[in-house]
Design an enzyme around this catalytic site. Structure first.
Site, PDB file in Angstrom:
ATOM      1  N   VAL A  18       0.811  -1.219   0.000  1.00 17.09           N
ATOM      2  CA  VAL A  18       0.000   0.000   0.000  1.00 17.09           C
ATOM      3  C   VAL A  18       0.845   1.271   0.000  1.00 17.09           C
ATOM      4  CG1 VAL A  18      -1.991  -1.091   1.085  1.00 17.09           C
ATOM      5  CG2 VAL A  18      -0.181  -0.128   2.523  1.00 17.09           C
ATOM      6  N   GLY A  19       2.168   1.128   0.164  1.00 22.22           N
ATOM      7  CA  GLY A  19       3.044   2.294   0.094  1.00 22.22           C
ATOM      8  C   GLY A  19       2.845   3.261   1.240  1.00 22.22           C
ATOM      9  N   SER A  79      17.891  20.061  11.088  1.00 22.23           N
ATOM     10  CA  SER A  79      19.215  19.698  11.602  1.00 22.23           C
ATOM     11  C   SER A  79      20.245  19.547  10.491  1.00 22.23           C
ATOM     12  CB  SER A  79      19.133  18.409  12.421  1.00 22.23           C
ATOM     13  OG  SER A  79      18.561  17.351  11.646  1.00 22.23           O
ATOM     14  N   PRO A 110       9.408  25.007  12.141  1.00 25.33           N
ATOM     15  CA  PRO A 110       8.197  25.828  11.974  1.00 25.33           C
ATOM     16  C   PRO A 110       7.270  25.681  13.178  1.00 25.33           C
ATOM     17  CG  PRO A 110       8.037  23.839  10.650  1.00 25.33           C
ATOM     18  CD  PRO A 110       9.428  23.861  11.211  1.00 25.33           C
ATOM     19  N   ARG A 144       7.758  10.417   4.652  1.00 18.89           N
ATOM     20  CA  ARG A 144       6.505   9.771   4.278  1.00 18.89           C
ATOM     21  C   ARG A 144       6.078   8.795   5.378  1.00 18.89           C
ATOM     22  NH1 ARG A 144       5.195  10.490  -1.031  1.00 18.89           N
ATOM     23  NH2 ARG A 144       4.024   8.557  -1.202  1.00 18.89           N
ATOM     24  N   VAL A 182       5.757  -5.732   0.647  1.00 17.96           N
ATOM     25  CA  VAL A 182       6.885  -5.140  -0.084  1.00 17.96           C
ATOM     26  C   VAL A 182       6.736  -3.624  -0.073  1.00 17.96           C
ATOM     27  CG1 VAL A 182       7.207  -7.129  -1.626  1.00 17.96           C
ATOM     28  CG2 VAL A 182       5.723  -5.239  -2.331  1.00 17.96           C
ATOM     29  N   HIS A 322      36.725   8.029 -23.638  1.00 16.88           N
ATOM     30  CA  HIS A 322      37.009   9.462 -23.624  1.00 16.88           C
ATOM     31  C   HIS A 322      36.358  10.162 -24.816  1.00 16.88           C
ATOM     32  CE1 HIS A 322      39.257  13.053 -22.569  1.00 16.88           C
ATOM     33  NE2 HIS A 322      39.561  13.198 -23.845  1.00 16.88           N
TER      34      HIS A 322
END
Length: 349
Positions: A18-19, A79, A110, A144, A182, A322
């Site tokens: 599901v990320g 930081s 902030p 995230r 995964v 090269h």
């Protein structure tokens, strides 16, 4: 389900992929007035003067291309930039971005965002001397959050790491034998799309095609697409020292002059590379780092070489093409230990 109804699904094998989604920090006005990288390409108006909160790769990439498009961009750094990356390389990435006009607010946190009558966003911060500034857009890029907890994993008996909220797996298998995972929901694994794709392919092969190969999470190459790209694979210098001690490693480094920078007279002072090896012959390569044009293209081939057991002797025995920038890795010979100047006198020195 969203409509409040419950639905039961059964399967022989279940894969969780599901990320994650951008994380919002907790300060007043953040969710009301700030956007994330998911929103940046669907704004109804131009972003204008933008404050980016966070100095990971997403934050730096967004600030870099916004400045390249002609908008003012400022990065607020709590930081350090690019935590976990090689510090020499990170310092050069920052220096190049500053030369391009990106501003950095170092050591700031902030505390509030509010909308002014003129439509601008007033951002207040603390750290050192407290301050404030007006911006057209505020983009938060502080990492995230994996969507593992949203799945209510305890209902299926799934265990998650108490700090990250991600699944702890062995060969992508959770504590429930027929449930796998995964991608960004795995604890301690790189949050990179190609990593998830590769792990998923190998898992499918083991489950349904009789293969035995498992995902190798070591030496995964990556690139920061900052104004001057930074590509790397393997250990940073700091990691190599911690793992092997400074006396047992060698660090080869060099500045170089990309041929493609000559005619447009682009600045070459931050074009730099580093090869970290074991000191003992044949000097196994532990890490390779490259700042310059097309860094991702350059580092991809060397990533395969490191997987195959690349040594520094292999690099010395390789004839470079090269004029290319990738050939610089075959020509590097100055060590940090020597104290010699790694700056070239000409394109072929």
């Amino acid at each position: 389900m969203k409509n409040g109804k419950e639905r039961r699904i059964t399967a022989k094998d279940i894969l969780i992929a599901v990320g994650g989604r951008p994380r919002y920090p907790e300060f007043p006005g953040c969710k009301e007035y700030c956007i994330t990288s998911d929103d940046l390409f669907s704004l109804p108006t131009a972003p204008g003067n933008t404050l980016v909160i966070g100095a990971g790769y997403i934050g730096l990439e967004c600030a870099g291309f916004l400045k390249g498009l002609g908008y003012e961009a400022t990065v607020m750094v709590r930081s350090m930039l690019l935590r976990g990356f090689d510090r020499d390389m990170v310092n050069l990435v920052q220096a190049e971005m500053e030369d391009k006009g990106v501003k950095f607010l170092m050591g700031k946190i902030p505390t509030r965002v509010s909308k002014q009558t003129n439509g601008k966003l007033l951002v207040e911060w603390e750290g050192g001397e407290n301050g404030q500034g007006e911006f057209d857009t505020v983009l938060v890029a502080v990492g995230r959050k994996a969507l593992s907890e949203e799945l209510n994993p305890s209902a299926a008996g799934l265990e998650i790491h108490p700090e990250s909220g991600k699944f702890i797996t062995v060969a992508e298998q959770t504590n429930i034998p027929n449930i796998y995972a995964v991608g960004d929901v795995l604890h301690g694994r790189p949050e990179l799309t190609p990593v998830a794709i590769q792990a998923g392919k190998l898992l499918a092969g083991r489950l349904y095609n009789g293969i035995q190969e498992q995902m190798d999470y070591d030496n995964v190459a990556t690139t920061i697409f900052s104004p001057l790209e930074y590509g790397c694979v393997g250990l940073t210098e700091e990691e190599a020292i911690n793992r092997f001690t400074e006396d047992k490693i060698e660090v080869y480094h060099a500045y170089y002059k990309p041929t493609e920078f000559f005619i447009p007279q682009k600045n070459v002072k931050h074009c730099y590379l580093k090869v970290i090896t074991l000191l003992e012959a044949p000097q196994q390569v532990l890490g390779m780092h490259f700042i310059g044009p097309q860094a991702g293209e350059v580092i991809q081939g060397y990533a395969a070489a490191i997987k195959a057991g690349l040594t520094f002797q292999h690099l010395k025995d390789t004839v470079g093409i090269h004029p290319t920038i990738s050939e610089e890795f075959t020509r590097v010979g100055i060590t940090k230990r020597s104290g010699d100047d790694p700056t070239p006198q000409s394109c072929c020195s």
